[in-house]
Design a protein around this motif. Structure first.
Motif, PDB file in Angstrom:
ATOM      1  N   MET A 322       0.818  -1.213   0.000  1.00 45.43           N
ATOM      2  CA  MET A 322       0.000   0.000   0.000  1.00 45.43           C
ATOM      3  C   MET A 322       0.855   1.268   0.000  1.00 45.43           C
ATOM      4  N   GLY A 323       1.922   1.236  -0.784  1.00 46.49           N
ATOM      5  CA  GLY A 323       2.743   2.416  -0.918  1.00 46.49           C
ATOM      6  C   GLY A 323       3.694   2.669   0.234  1.00 46.49           C
ATOM      7  N   THR A 324       3.761   1.755   1.220  1.00 46.01           N
ATOM      8  CA  THR A 324       4.669   1.930   2.348  1.00 46.01           C
ATOM      9  C   THR A 324       6.041   1.382   1.993  1.00 46.01           C
ATOM     10  N   ASP A 325       6.997   1.597   2.898  1.00 45.16           N
ATOM     11  CA  ASP A 325       8.335   1.052   2.685  1.00 45.16           C
ATOM     12  C   ASP A 325       8.673   0.002   3.736  1.00 45.16           C
ATOM     13  N   PHE A 326       7.646  -0.733   4.221  1.00 45.32           N
ATOM     14  CA  PHE A 326       7.898  -1.791   5.182  1.00 45.32           C
ATOM     15  C   PHE A 326       8.819  -2.838   4.564  1.00 45.32           C
ATOM     16  N   ALA A 327       9.763  -3.329   5.368  1.00 49.89           N
ATOM     17  CA  ALA A 327      10.709  -4.328   4.888  1.00 49.89           C
ATOM     18  C   ALA A 327      10.036  -5.685   4.785  1.00 49.89           C
ATOM     19  N   ALA A 328      10.727  -6.616   4.124  1.00 49.19           N
ATOM     20  CA  ALA A 328      10.241  -7.989   4.055  1.00 49.19           C
ATOM     21  C   ALA A 328      10.064  -8.540   5.467  1.00 49.19           C
ATOM     22  N   ARG A 329       9.037  -9.378   5.625  1.00 51.33           N
ATOM     23  CA  ARG A 329       8.755  -9.946   6.950  1.00 51.33           C
ATOM     24  C   ARG A 329       9.612 -11.193   7.169  1.00 51.33           C
ATOM     25  N   ALA A 330      10.919 -11.003   7.127  1.00 53.70           N
ATOM     26  CA  ALA A 330      11.875 -12.113   7.213  1.00 53.70           C
ATOM     27  C   ALA A 330      12.359 -12.252   8.651  1.00 53.70           C
ATOM     28  N   TRP A 331      11.433 -12.517   9.559  1.00 56.73           N
ATOM     29  CA  TRP A 331      11.758 -12.484  10.977  1.00 56.73           C
ATOM     30  C   TRP A 331      12.717 -13.608  11.370  1.00 56.73           C
ATOM     31  N   GLY A 332      13.780 -13.207  12.020  1.00 47.28           N
ATOM     32  CA  GLY A 332      14.823 -14.137  12.424  1.00 47.28           C
ATOM     33  C   GLY A 332      15.888 -14.354  11.379  1.00 47.28           C
ATOM     34  N   VAL A 333      15.623 -13.963  10.142  1.00 49.01           N
ATOM     35  CA  VAL A 333      16.608 -14.122   9.065  1.00 49.01           C
ATOM     36  C   VAL A 333      16.784 -12.801   8.311  1.00 49.01           C
ATOM     37  N   GLU A 334      16.568 -11.704   9.017  1.00 46.81           N
ATOM     38  CA  GLU A 334      16.718 -10.392   8.374  1.00 46.81           C
ATOM     39  C   GLU A 334      18.108 -10.195   7.792  1.00 46.81           C
ATOM     40  N   HIS A 335      19.097 -10.867   8.383  1.00 48.58           N
ATOM     41  CA  HIS A 335      20.476 -10.711   7.930  1.00 48.58           C
ATOM     42  C   HIS A 335      20.743 -11.416   6.611  1.00 48.58           C
ATOM     43  N   LEU A 336      19.871 -12.316   6.190  1.00 51.54           N
ATOM     44  CA  LEU A 336      20.077 -13.047   4.946  1.00 51.54           C
ATOM     45  C   LEU A 336      19.724 -12.179   3.740  1.00 51.54           C
ATOM     46  N   THR A 337      20.385 -12.421   2.645  1.00 45.55           N
ATOM     47  CA  THR A 337      20.029 -11.745   1.396  1.00 45.55           C
ATOM     48  C   THR A 337      18.712 -12.319   0.880  1.00 45.55           C
ATOM     49  N   PRO A 338      18.024 -11.619  -0.020  1.00 43.68           N
ATOM     50  CA  PRO A 338      16.810 -12.202  -0.603  1.00 43.68           C
ATOM     51  C   PRO A 338      17.040 -13.591  -1.195  1.00 43.68           C
ATOM     52  N   ALA A 339      18.155 -13.791  -1.868  1.00 44.88           N
ATOM     53  CA  ALA A 339      18.430 -15.109  -2.454  1.00 44.88           C
ATOM     54  C   ALA A 339      18.594 -16.163  -1.359  1.00 44.88           C
ATOM     55  N   GLU A 340      19.277 -15.805  -0.283  1.00 45.20           N
ATOM     56  CA  GLU A 340      19.461 -16.750   0.821  1.00 45.20           C
ATOM     57  C   GLU A 340      18.134 -17.053   1.509  1.00 45.20           C
ATOM     58  N   ARG A 341      17.263 -16.063   1.623  1.00 39.78           N
ATOM     59  CA  ARG A 341      15.938 -16.300   2.199  1.00 39.78           C
ATOM     60  C   ARG A 341      15.146 -17.278   1.322  1.00 39.78           C
ATOM     61  N   MET A 342      15.257 -17.104   0.020  1.00 41.96           N
ATOM     62  CA  MET A 342      14.544 -17.993  -0.895  1.00 41.96           C
ATOM     63  C   MET A 342      15.027 -19.431  -0.731  1.00 41.96           C
ATOM     64  N   ILE A 343      16.324 -19.620  -0.603  1.00 40.20           N
ATOM     65  CA  ILE A 343      16.879 -20.959  -0.397  1.00 40.20           C
ATOM     66  C   ILE A 343      16.355 -21.547   0.903  1.00 40.20           C
ATOM     67  N   LYS A 344      16.305 -20.750   1.945  1.00 33.69           N
ATOM     68  CA  LYS A 344      15.866 -21.253   3.245  1.00 33.69           C
ATOM     69  C   LYS A 344      14.388 -21.649   3.218  1.00 33.69           C
ATOM     70  N   ILE A 345      13.570 -20.899   2.506  1.00 28.95           N
ATOM     71  CA  ILE A 345      12.146 -21.231   2.373  1.00 28.95           C
ATOM     72  C   ILE A 345      11.972 -22.564   1.667  1.00 28.95           C
TER      73      ILE A 345
END
Length: 592
Positions: A322-345
């Motif tokens: 909705m036009g906000t700049d909220f970050a990804a809801r990657a709780w506990g893995v905020e330090h991971l890159t998007p690619a690393e988050r995808m691998i973990k999922i």
């Protein structure tokens, strides 16, 4: 057959042969899919319609691309429909055009359209949509107030007919989380605090949507939020970083699994894990969508679930909401890159990335060797199987000309109106109810033309025989519009609201009807008002039918109503019925 397929003589089109088994058809299709085509299956994101049933060029405010970009360029074919249209026939016409677009691709894989709930009274783009042309029912908490599995199954069967009429084939619901934390912002779409009731109604919901046997007339249900999203710390919502923790001070993790067990037994097809991260349990302290112990160890292995698992929205990249700049809801893995988050999922055992729309990232992971194509095939089989079993390959289209006669028809609306009346709960009553037909009525929150059908509308409490005030449960204002869709924080009414109820009540016997999306601290209202009523989505006419005695009061509380905020703060968020000395107990409701 797609245009490309018709000129590709090497393409084995036997996957379109309905005489073959689904497993055979899946393997024939999968064996011919390119990496890009496989990757497109893994992404389910929001999509919008164009006006008048036309294809859409997208919505840059919400970060939504054009229909053609998603389907043709990115090879995606799972979408959550954002928004509505005034006419069901426009929704159906758009759906057919989108399927024509999908049919033009090389393999012609049909689109699966999903939706958040759209049959009730609330509008939260993160959770539900206004009913629009669909029949309008109580929220799930209101369905729970009826405690009637047959009514819930009837609702779901009607919703199934309305969804399929416009091409919606996946319901991103039911939500069978338990409302054990009174402040929790998401309980309106649950079946309340009691695990047995939530399981019974959740199973009825699944049966109604999916039908007696799963197939061409079914809507696949995606039950959420596994393994139960109720025990949020301080009741905050994990769409936001301040609500990321799920806590279990009562060591009651297992209790929250009970409604899911009932859904599994009923044949629920799909699961969505919650955003929250468990704290102080045996499981890794990462969001449930990243949590291998929960998704593989608990869901896949303990329960033997082999259906589709789709993450909640926006775990990988910082997609705008909705036009906000909220970050990804990657709780506990905020330090991971998007690619690393995808691998973990993927390693956790999920099949789809909800709210994400960048297949190129997944393609790069496979090409680099970080993710094997064999791992993609495991989830691709599940995703393709669902499309085949829904009959989408045989006939992806709907009868747009018939949609308006099906969606929101008189029979369906009458059933919805009856459910609204059945869900209304009378919590206290001294002398005001039922009021006499023809009485002088002072009203707030009710259209005068509706009230005039029940009595004489007057302009002040002093002139009235009875006052009827419709109010909403309180919540704390937060910093953005999107946050304020999620009603959270204190359950105490503001002093000015209590003073107003007291002033009107001092002048005339007063009925206060509360939209009880959370169990507000009602004690001061009960002390002032002659009667207090709760609703979870009911029209003014439905309410006045009950208050006037035209129909019996039947609703029962789907949760305890606490006596004070001190009691709420002292309770354990994972334990049901844990507030000390509640004002009203679960199941309370007076007859008139």
């Amino acid at each position: 057959m797609s245009n490309d397929a018709s000129i590709d003589t090497a393409l084995d089109t036997r996957y379109r042969d309905a005489s073959l088994s689904v497993d055979e058809r899946v393997e024939i299709l999968l064996s011919q899919m390119t990496l890009e085509e496989k990757a497109g299956l893994f992404f389910q994101t929001m999509i919008v319609m164009g006006e008048g049933g036309e294809l859409s060029e997208g919505d840059p405010v919400f970060g939504i691309a054009s229909n053609r970009d998603y389907v043709v360029e990115r090879r995606m074919n799972h979408f959550n429909l954002f928004g509505s249209a005034p006419k069901a026939s426009d929704m159906a016409a758009w759906h057919n055009k989108l399927q024509e677009l999908a049919a033009s691709t090389r393999l012609g894989i049909p689109v699966s359209i999903s939706t958040d709930p759209r049959h009730s009274f609330s509008e939260n783009p993160g959770a539900a949509f206004f009913a629009g042309p669909f029949s309008q029912w109580p929220e799930p908490l209101g369905l729970a107030a009826t405690a009637d599995p047959e009514l819930v199954e009837r609702f779901a069967d009607i919703a199934r007919q309305e969804y399929t009429a416009v091409g919606i084939r996946v319901a991103l619901h039911p939500q069978v989380d338990l409302a054990t934390e009174p402040r929790w912002a998401r309980q309106l779409q649950t079946f309340g605090e009691d695990a047995d009731l939530a399981g019974s109604l959740g199973a009825a919901y699944v049966r109604g949507f999916q039908g007696g046997s799963f197939g061409a007339g079914s809507v696949s249900t995606m039950t959420k939020h596994f393994p139960g999203g109720g025990p949020q710390k301080d009741g905050e919502d994990p769409h936001f970083d301040y609500g990321r923790e799920q806590v279990y001070p009562g060591d009651n993790f297992e209790h929250h699994l009970k409604p899911f067990e009932a859904v599994f037994a009923a044949g629920g097809r799909q699961i969505m894990p919650y955003y929250g991260m468990p704290v102080g349990t045996e499981y890794e302290e990462v969001g449930f969508g990243f949590n291998k112990g929960v998704l593989t160890g608990l869901l896949r292995e303990r329960y033997g679930f082999d259906g589709i698992v789709c993450t909640d929205w926006g775990l990988v990249t910082d997609q705008p909401i909705m036009g906000t700049d909220f970050a990804a809801r990657a709780w506990g893995v905020e330090h991971l890159t998007p690619a690393e988050r995808m691998i973990k999922i993927l390693d956790a055992g999920a099949d789809q990335f909800g709210g994400e729309h960048d297949p190129s990232m997944l393609i790069e992971l496979v090409e680099s060797g970080a993710v094997s194509e064999e791992r993609l095939d495991v989830s691709a089989r599940r995703l393709l199987r669902e499309k085949f079993e829904l009959g989408l390959f045989e006939n992806p289209y709907v009868d747009a000309a018939a949609a308006d006669a099906i969606v929101g028809n008189a029979e369906f609306r009458a059933a919805a109106d009856a459910a609204q009346r059945a869900s209304i709960a009378v919590l206290s009553n001294k002398t005001a109810l039922p009021f006499s037909r023809g009485a002088k009525l002072y009203i707030e929150g009710i259209a005068p033309e509706i009230a005039a059908q029940y009595g004489q509308v007057v302009s002040s409490p002093a002139e009235a025989d009875v006052a009827i005030l419709r109010i909403t449960a309180p919540y704390e204002e937060r910093g953005s519009m999107f946050e304020n869709f999620f009603h959270a924080g204190s359950l105490d009414f503001p002093e000015d609201a209590l003073a107003h109820v007291a002033d009107v009540s001092a002048a005339v016997p007063t009925v206060v009807d509360v939209f009880l999306d959370r169990p507000a601290i009602l004690a001061p209202v009960v002390a002032s008002a002659d009667a207090v009523v709760a609703n979870w989505g009911a029209s003014a006419a439905a309410l006045l039918d009950v208050l006037s005695g035209a129909v019996p009061a039947q609703g029962k509380l789907p949760f305890d109503v606490p006596r004070s905020m001190a009691a709420v703060e002292a309770s354990r968020p994972d334990v049901p019925f844990d507030t000390e000395d509640p004002l009203f107990r679960f199941g309370h409701g007076l007859s008139l």
